[in-house]
Structure formats: structure tokens, C-alpha cells
Scaffold this motif. Structure first.
Motif, PDB file in Angstrom:
ATOM      1  N   PRO A 182      47.248  11.265  15.102  1.00  0.00           N
ATOM      2  CA  PRO A 182      48.663  11.060  15.446  1.00  0.00           C
ATOM      3  C   PRO A 182      49.274  12.196  16.255  1.00  0.00           C
ATOM      4  CG  PRO A 182      48.401  11.579  13.104  1.00  0.00           C
ATOM      5  CD  PRO A 182      47.029  11.325  13.652  1.00  0.00           C
ATOM      6  N   ARG A 183      48.617  13.349  16.313  1.00  0.00           N
ATOM      7  CA  ARG A 183      49.138  14.450  17.120  1.00  0.00           C
ATOM      8  C   ARG A 183      48.890  14.234  18.604  1.00  0.00           C
ATOM      9  NH1 ARG A 183      46.011  19.216  14.112  1.00  0.00           N
ATOM     10  NH2 ARG A 183      44.351  17.688  14.531  1.00  0.00           N
ATOM     11  N   VAL A 184      47.962  13.354  18.949  1.00  0.00           N
ATOM     12  CA  VAL A 184      47.589  13.118  20.342  1.00  0.00           C
ATOM     13  C   VAL A 184      48.626  12.224  21.009  1.00  0.00           C
ATOM     14  CG1 VAL A 184      45.875  12.017  21.838  1.00  0.00           C
ATOM     15  CG2 VAL A 184      45.136  13.500  19.948  1.00  0.00           C
ATOM     16  N   ARG A 185      49.078  12.633  22.188  1.00  0.00           N
ATOM     17  CA  ARG A 185      50.097  11.879  22.920  1.00  0.00           C
ATOM     18  C   ARG A 185      49.612  11.357  24.266  1.00  0.00           C
ATOM     19  NH1 ARG A 185      55.252  13.060  20.787  1.00  0.00           N
ATOM     20  NH2 ARG A 185      54.981  13.601  18.578  1.00  0.00           N
ATOM     21  N   ALA A 186      48.407  11.722  24.689  1.00  0.00           N
ATOM     22  CA  ALA A 186      47.874  11.239  25.962  1.00  0.00           C
ATOM     23  C   ALA A 186      46.352  11.252  25.899  1.00  0.00           C
ATOM     24  CB  ALA A 186      48.371  12.099  27.128  1.00  0.00           C
ATOM     25  N   VAL A 187      45.732  10.261  26.546  1.00  0.00           N
ATOM     26  CA  VAL A 187      44.277  10.105  26.502  1.00  0.00           C
ATOM     27  C   VAL A 187      43.773   9.810  27.916  1.00  0.00           C
ATOM     28  CG1 VAL A 187      42.350   8.809  25.525  1.00  0.00           C
ATOM     29  CG2 VAL A 187      44.420   9.175  24.153  1.00  0.00           C
ATOM     30  N   ILE A 188      42.720  10.526  28.319  1.00  0.00           N
ATOM     31  CA  ILE A 188      42.051  10.263  29.595  1.00  0.00           C
ATOM     32  C   ILE A 188      40.558  10.187  29.334  1.00  0.00           C
ATOM     33  CG2 ILE A 188      41.676  11.030  31.974  1.00  0.00           C
ATOM     34  CD1 ILE A 188      44.173  12.796  31.706  1.00  0.00           C
ATOM     35  N   VAL A 189      39.948   9.101  29.779  1.00  0.00           N
ATOM     36  CA  VAL A 189      38.520   8.867  29.572  1.00  0.00           C
ATOM     37  C   VAL A 189      37.846   8.830  30.940  1.00  0.00           C
ATOM     38  CG1 VAL A 189      36.797   7.267  28.661  1.00  0.00           C
ATOM     39  CG2 VAL A 189      38.996   7.552  27.478  1.00  0.00           C
ATOM     40  N   HIS A 190      36.895   9.731  31.160  1.00  0.00           N
ATOM     41  CA  HIS A 190      36.195   9.792  32.439  1.00  0.00           C
ATOM     42  C   HIS A 190      34.808   9.170  32.320  1.00  0.00           C
ATOM     43  CE1 HIS A 190      38.676  12.418  35.062  1.00  0.00           C
ATOM     44  NE2 HIS A 190      39.134  12.908  33.920  1.00  0.00           N
ATOM     45  N   ASN A 191      34.535   8.175  33.187  1.00  0.00           N
ATOM     46  CA  ASN A 191      33.176   7.642  33.363  1.00  0.00           C
ATOM     47  C   ASN A 191      32.539   7.313  32.018  1.00  0.00           C
ATOM     48  OD1 ASN A 191      33.616  10.226  35.353  1.00  0.00           O
ATOM     49  ND2 ASN A 191      32.895   8.413  36.458  1.00  0.00           N
ATOM     50  N   SER A 192      33.246   6.529  31.224  1.00  0.00           N
ATOM     51  CA  SER A 192      32.776   6.255  29.878  1.00  0.00           C
ATOM     52  C   SER A 192      33.352   4.945  29.378  1.00  0.00           C
ATOM     53  CB  SER A 192      33.168   7.410  28.947  1.00  0.00           C
ATOM     54  OG  SER A 192      32.556   7.290  27.678  1.00  0.00           O
ATOM     55  N   GLY A 193      32.879   4.529  28.229  1.00  0.00           N
ATOM     56  CA  GLY A 193      33.363   3.344  27.545  1.00  0.00           C
ATOM     57  C   GLY A 193      32.447   3.037  26.386  1.00  0.00           C
ATOM     58  N   VAL A 194      32.997   2.376  25.384  1.00  0.00           N
ATOM     59  CA  VAL A 194      32.212   2.040  24.203  1.00  0.00           C
ATOM     60  C   VAL A 194      31.177   0.983  24.565  1.00  0.00           C
ATOM     61  CG1 VAL A 194      32.340   1.214  21.827  1.00  0.00           C
ATOM     62  CG2 VAL A 194      34.216   2.573  22.774  1.00  0.00           C
ATOM     63  N   PHE A 195      29.965   1.124  24.045  1.00  0.00           N
ATOM     64  CA  PHE A 195      28.889   0.198  24.379  1.00  0.00           C
ATOM     65  C   PHE A 195      29.280  -1.238  24.056  1.00  0.00           C
ATOM     66  CE2 PHE A 195      26.638   4.213  24.223  1.00  0.00           C
ATOM     67  CZ  PHE A 195      25.752   4.101  25.295  1.00  0.00           C
ATOM     68  N   LYS A 196      29.019  -2.144  24.986  1.00  0.00           N
ATOM     69  CA  LYS A 196      29.483  -3.518  24.867  1.00  0.00           C
ATOM     70  C   LYS A 196      28.763  -4.311  23.784  1.00  0.00           C
ATOM     71  CE  LYS A 196      30.137  -6.014  28.496  1.00  0.00           C
ATOM     72  NZ  LYS A 196      29.943  -6.683  29.790  1.00  0.00           N
ATOM     73  N   ASP A 197      27.490  -3.998  23.524  1.00  0.00           N
ATOM     74  CA  ASP A 197      26.706  -4.841  22.624  1.00  0.00           C
ATOM     75  C   ASP A 197      26.918  -4.507  21.147  1.00  0.00           C
ATOM     76  OD1 ASP A 197      25.366  -2.462  22.367  1.00  0.00           O
ATOM     77  OD2 ASP A 197      23.442  -3.194  23.119  1.00  0.00           O
ATOM     78  N   GLY A 198      27.870  -3.611  20.874  1.00  0.00           N
ATOM     79  CA  GLY A 198      28.179  -3.294  19.487  1.00  0.00           C
ATOM     80  C   GLY A 198      27.305  -2.234  18.872  1.00  0.00           C
TER      81      GLY A 198
END
Length: 310
Positions: A182-198
Motif C-alpha cells: 500500500p505504500r507504493v503509488r506508481a509502478v513501471i514494468v520494463h520488458n516483462s509480464g507474467v507468464f501466460k500459461d499459468g
């Protein structure tokens, strides 16, 4: 094809394959020869370490008195490959710091000025990590504690409401895990993402798509175009995010981004603008993202997807 795609994703989100060893070595040598830079912002930055925060690297305005009444924001950073090289994108992080941020990267100085000689051993395999999500998040705890500690150079200089998290590749997954804080107020994700197949083949990372439902702030994905090995995963994340505003901005440079270019290259001003908008409410910075004629929207080098951002 599914197996081949998964193997490719494992290699990219962990560490680069041995087939690219010579290219990687050349890149490392070129990076090591580059001096540290102070950034182009109004507060020239310095890279340093602090004995009270072992296994982390700090990037901050060199002269804190130049801030005047302005408070520092805090950005904690997860390294690509979840490596322990806190200097792996030092040009990028110093540039952000020069705009009034304390940036904390997990790890040590293992590349560039101040780094020890590189061992002549193969890099770690693609499934392992060298820094944990908890280690990245520890930067938030330390910064806020220093803000309250009399005698600290950061005493009273940090605004606890200006906390952000970011990371590259495997470090981007760490950022998504920390984003629920809850302390986080901004998020930046570079060249990434959660794996699609679970599944999550990276040992030490336990994130799945459920993490996207725990986001409570707007999130920016910066991708490297269709050749970016994380392209499918990142776009799938944005497809699924439906509770907070989200934006995906892509520059066709591949998985490595522009971090090794001067001052972090073309991706870094986008990070600074997002932080200034989300954390400080800067209306000029918002113009990078808001409106059909937003700065990124009208730049032919970038492609943009937006959800719940007018």
C-alpha cells in the motif's frame, strides 16, 4: 511450439543463453568503459553504496541541499534477470535520480566504474535468481526509516507518499509483486509480464496472473516491440488489468531496451514523466500520456495502448 516458446521465455526472463556469450561479453566490456553520468535533471546524481543497506546500490542527487523544500521520491528497482548487479542500468537510474528521486537497486556494483574484475566463469543458469523480491522491497523500508532517523542525510527529505517500484524483465516481475504494497503509488514494468500459461519457470519467483488483481495504482508497461521476448506476456497482462488504469508504450528496440544508451536512452524520459505525473501530479508530465494527442501517442517511434487513461 509451446515448448519452444516456453524455453525461449525462460532464457530471456532469466539470463541470456550461452550462445550469446561473445556478444554479451562485448556489451559488458563496452558498458564497463563508460563513465558514470550525473543525468540531465536539475539535481546532478551520484551512484553510491551505504553500509547500513548492504547489497544495494543508491542513486541520488549528489547535493541534497539543492533540493531546497522539494522532497525526494523513492524508486526501488529490480534488475534484469533478477541479477545482483545493482549497476546494470546505472545510466538509466542516475538519470531518474537527477530529477529528484532516491533510486535503490538491489545488488552490488558489479559493472562499470567501481566494479571488481569479472570472474571468468559462465553466468548463472536461466532458472535461478540472485536477488529476491524481499530484497528489492527492503529499499522502501530503509528509505522511509532514514527519512525519520535524526543524523541521516535523508532525514526529513523524503515524502513517504512518493514511493514507486520498477524493474526490467525478471525484475519487472519483482516489481509487480511489490506493487501490492500500500505504500507504493506508481509502478513501471520494463520488458516483462507474467507468464501466460499459468506457470512460472523462474526459481525464486512465485508470481501469477492473480497479482494483477492486487494492483492499486496505475501501471505503465514499457516494451521493446514484437521482437521483445516478453511481448506476449506483457500485452496479456494489460489485457487482463481491469481495476486500475494501465498503459503499454512500446519502442521497437527488443528486450534489452535502451538502458545502455546515454542517460538511459529514449525509455528513461518516459519513466521520469510517469513518476512525476503519478507521484507529484505534474500536469506537464501528464501530457506524455493523456489525450489522443499525447506526446507518446503522436510520436511515430512509439506504439501505445491505454486503458482508463483519458
Amino acid at each position: 511450439m509451446k515448448l519452444a516458446a516456453r524455453v525461449a521465455a525462460i532464457v530471456a526472463m532469466g539470463a541470456l543463453g550461452m550462445a550469446g556469450a561473445s556478444a554479451r561479453q562485448a556489451s559488458q566490456q563496452a558498458d564497463a568503459a563508460m563513465p558514470d553520468t550525473a543525468g540531465t535533471g536539475p539535481y546532478p546524481a551520484v551512484k553510491r553504496t551505504d553500509p547500513t543497506l548492504p547489497d544495494h546500490v543508491l542513486y541520488q542527487p549528489a547535493d541534497l541541499s539543492r533540493l531546497g523544500p522539494k522532497k525526494l521520491g523513492v524508486l526501488v528497482w529490480g534488475n534484469g534477470a533478477c541479477s545482483d548487479d545493482g549497476a546494470s542500468v546505472r545510466l538509466h537510474l542516475a538519470e531518474i535520480a537527477s530529477h529528484g528521486y532516491l533510486v535503490i537497486a538491489a545488488g552490488r556494483v558489479l559493472s562499470g566504474p567501481g566494479a571488481p574484475p569479472r570472474p571468468q566463469t559462465p553466468p548463472p543458469g536461466p532458472l535461478g535468481i540472485r536477488t529476491t523480491t524481499a530484497q528489492v522491497a527492503a529499499g522502501i523500508d530503509w528509505a522511509l526509516a532514514e527519512n525519520s532517523r535524526r543524523g541521516s542525510p535523508f532525514f526529513g527529505r523524503i515524502d513517504p507518499r512518493l514511493v514507486a517500484v520498477s524493474g526490467h524483465s525478471c525484475g519487472g516481475l519483482q516489481a509487480l509483486e511489490i506493487a501490492a504494497d500500500p505504500r507504493v503509488r506508481a509502478v513501471i514494468v520494463h520488458n516483462s509480464g507474467v507468464f501466460k500459461d499459468g506457470t512460472n519457470p523462474i526459481r525464486g519467483i512465485t508470481i501469477d496472473k492473480a497479482a494483477l488483481r492486487r494492483l492499486h495504482t496505475p501501471v505503465l508497461y514499457i516494451m521493446g516491440g514484437p521482437s521483445d521476448i516478453a511481448w506476449s506476456n506483457g500485452n496479456d497482462d494489460v489485457d487482463r488489468i481491469d481495476t486500475v488504469p494501465a498503459m503499454l508504450a512500446s519502442l521497437d528496440v527488443g528486450h534489452g531496451g535502451t538502458f545502455q544508451d546515454a542517460n538511459g536512452g529514449r525509455v528513461t524520459p518516459v519513466d521520469v514523466a510517469w513518476l512525476d505525473w503519478q507521484l507529484r501530479g505534474d500536469k506537464g508530465a501528464a501530457r506524455w500520456f493523456q489525450g489522443t494527442d499525447c506526446r507518446l501517442c503522436t510520436d511515430p517511434a512509439w506504439t501505445v495502448r491505454k486503458k482508463r487513461i483519458d
